[in-house]
Design a protein around this motif. Structure first.
Motif, PDB file in Angstrom:
ATOM      1  N   THR A  14     -12.554 -72.287  -6.100  1.00  0.00           N
ATOM      2  CA  THR A  14     -12.698 -70.965  -5.491  1.00  0.00           C
ATOM      3  C   THR A  14     -12.327 -71.016  -4.013  1.00  0.00           C
ATOM      4  O   THR A  14     -11.677 -70.102  -3.483  1.00  0.00           O
ATOM      5  N   GLN A  15     -12.717 -72.094  -3.331  1.00  0.00           N
ATOM      6  CA  GLN A  15     -12.328 -72.266  -1.930  1.00  0.00           C
ATOM      7  C   GLN A  15     -10.811 -72.369  -1.787  1.00  0.00           C
ATOM      8  O   GLN A  15     -10.229 -71.785  -0.859  1.00  0.00           O
ATOM      9  N   HIS A  18      -9.374 -68.921  -2.157  1.00  0.00           N
ATOM     10  CA  HIS A  18      -9.608 -68.104  -0.962  1.00  0.00           C
ATOM     11  C   HIS A  18      -8.681 -68.523   0.186  1.00  0.00           C
ATOM     12  O   HIS A  18      -8.155 -67.670   0.911  1.00  0.00           O
ATOM     13  N   ASN A  22      -5.900 -66.115   1.767  1.00  0.00           N
ATOM     14  CA  ASN A  22      -6.027 -65.838   3.185  1.00  0.00           C
ATOM     15  C   ASN A  22      -4.726 -66.077   3.955  1.00  0.00           C
ATOM     16  O   ASN A  22      -4.501 -65.512   5.025  1.00  0.00           O
ATOM     17  N   TYR A  90     -11.959 -63.060   2.861  1.00  0.00           N
ATOM     18  CA  TYR A  90     -10.800 -63.954   2.855  1.00  0.00           C
ATOM     19  C   TYR A  90      -9.495 -63.173   2.668  1.00  0.00           C
ATOM     20  O   TYR A  90      -8.501 -63.709   2.206  1.00  0.00           O
ATOM     21  N   ASP A 371     -14.040 -63.719  -8.971  1.00  0.00           N
ATOM     22  CA  ASP A 371     -13.986 -65.167  -8.765  1.00  0.00           C
ATOM     23  C   ASP A 371     -14.500 -65.940  -9.979  1.00  0.00           C
ATOM     24  O   ASP A 371     -14.065 -67.069 -10.240  1.00  0.00           O
TER      25      ASP A 371
END
Length: 395
Positions: A14-15, A18, A22, A90, A371
């Motif tokens: 998920t990071q 993002h 972004n 994000y 997500d």
């Protein structure tokens, strides 16, 4: 086993999603995205080839025994020239550029799948080829160039798997269609020339506006009178520029449109008809015309035998997944080029959740995903690869 690894990597994935969302990059400009992918793959000890036809990245994971099957997993990387209107923390940092088609999800999904398959590489034989492809959104597309760069031949890839997000499907759902799945797409550019003049002096000008209007109407006869009605087909003119005034007839009209269908023979025939109708109609109105049809992506075909094997595998082994057959789509994807070269399977990942507001359509400025959906894509792609390499899926 794989589901537990998905749960372990979900937060990281998920990071990654993002981070890429972004920092979107347009077709042919995916420099930082490629660096980000490369850094992660190399940190896991995965062999990486960079600069493939520009910004493409290819990784290779080797199993316990290198000799065996080879599966290709593909994700596209590029964003769209759209100004994001979400309020996500994000959201895109770049005005006028947005991941509005979910390619950021595709990259994160493939990264997480690569991580999982690399973690369990002692449990399968063969190789996994990770294909991070640039420029899906802009013709001629990045897939064809990567094929020409031998990504399917060194090593020889037996099958290719790809996916695309779908906000119309709910989170936890995987959509599939065996056989013909997505349409071909061609871009039509028409220039109609006349003679400019004062709109009141009808004997002094040759009107390209009326001629263009007739061309638009006559082109629809291709769909209603020349097409086999069982073959879904769309011919739309979406842009008409006649730069005159209330009392000025211009000398030139420019038009742009799209042609889409699911049959390659009919596709070629229709292109000939488009040229004939445009030229003949223009002549009938004492104007001249030029036609340029920019060939786009071919029809995307999911290999029927491979599809049946994968669908059966998911039904019998992935109880966490809700599987649903979806209709053919009039949208296109250059994954179709991979499918022309190898048996392939392209599935849709449900990302829609009305309560979370993730049902905005692709290519819109408010598109976003749930997500929670990401883990189902990771689970599906990594499981298909594992099943294929362990002979639970065969062709």
């Amino acid at each position: 086993m794989i589901w537990k690894l998905v749960e372990k990597i979900e937060a990281k994935a998920t990071q990654w999603y993002h981070q890429i969302h972004n920092n979107p990059e347009l077709s042919g400009e995916e420099v930082e995205t490629a660096k980000y992918i490369t850094k992660l793959l190399r940190s896991w000890g995965i062999s990486v080839r960079t600069g493939v036809t520009g910004n493409g990245v290819v990784g290779i994971i080797e199993g316990k025994e290198v000799n065996g099957k080879v599966i290709g997993l593909r994700a596209d990387m590029d964003a769209l020239p759209i100004d994001e209107k979400t309020n996500l923390p994000y959201k895109s940092k770049k005005p006028g550029i947005m991941h509005a088609c979910g390619h950021d999800v595709h990259v994160a999904n493939l990264l997480a799948s690569a991580y999982i398959l690399n973690e369990i590489r002692e449990k399968w034989n063969g190789r996994v080829v990770l294909i991070f492809q640039p420029s899906e959104e802009t013709l001629p597309g990045g897939a064809l160039k990567m094929i020409e760069a031998n990504v399917l031949d060194d090593p020889y890839v037996d099958v290719v798997i790809g996916m695309h997000v779908s906000p119309e499907l709910s989170t936890g759902t995987i959509g599939y269609k065996s056989g013909v799945f997505m349409s071909s797409t061609d871009e039509i550019y028409i220039e109609v020339k006349g003679k400019s003049g004062h709109a009141a002096l009808v004997k002094e000008f040759i009107d390209p506006v009326v001629s263009s209007a007739a061309i638009i109407i006559n082109l629809q006869q291709i769909i209603s009178r020349r097409n086999n009605p069982i073959i879904p087909t769309v011919l739309s003119i979406g842009k008409v520029i006649a730069n005159g005034r209330t009392n000025v007839i211009p000398s030139l009209v420019n038009m742009e449109g799209t042609f889409r269908t699911f049959d390659e023979n009919w596709r070629n025939e229709a292109k000939t008809l488009i040229n004939e109708i445009v030229y003949n109609t223009a002549q009938a109105y004492a104007t001249t015309a030029n036609v340029n049809i920019l060939s786009g992506y071919p029809t995307l075909y999911n290999d029927e035998k491979l599809s049946a094997e994968i669908i059966n595998f998911i039904k019998n082994n992935l109880s966490e997944i809700k599987l649903i057959e979806v209709p053919m789509r009039m949208t296109s994807d250059d994954f179709a080029y991979f499918a022309l070269q190898r048996p392939s399977f392209f599935f849709r990942l449900g990302t829609g959740n009305e309560k979370k507001g993730t049902t905005y359509q692709l290519h819109t400025d408010k598109f976003r995903i749930d997500d929670e959906a990401l883990k189902y894509g990771i689970y599906t792609m990594s499981s298909i690869a594992f099943g294929f390499l362990n002979n639970q899926i065969n062709i």
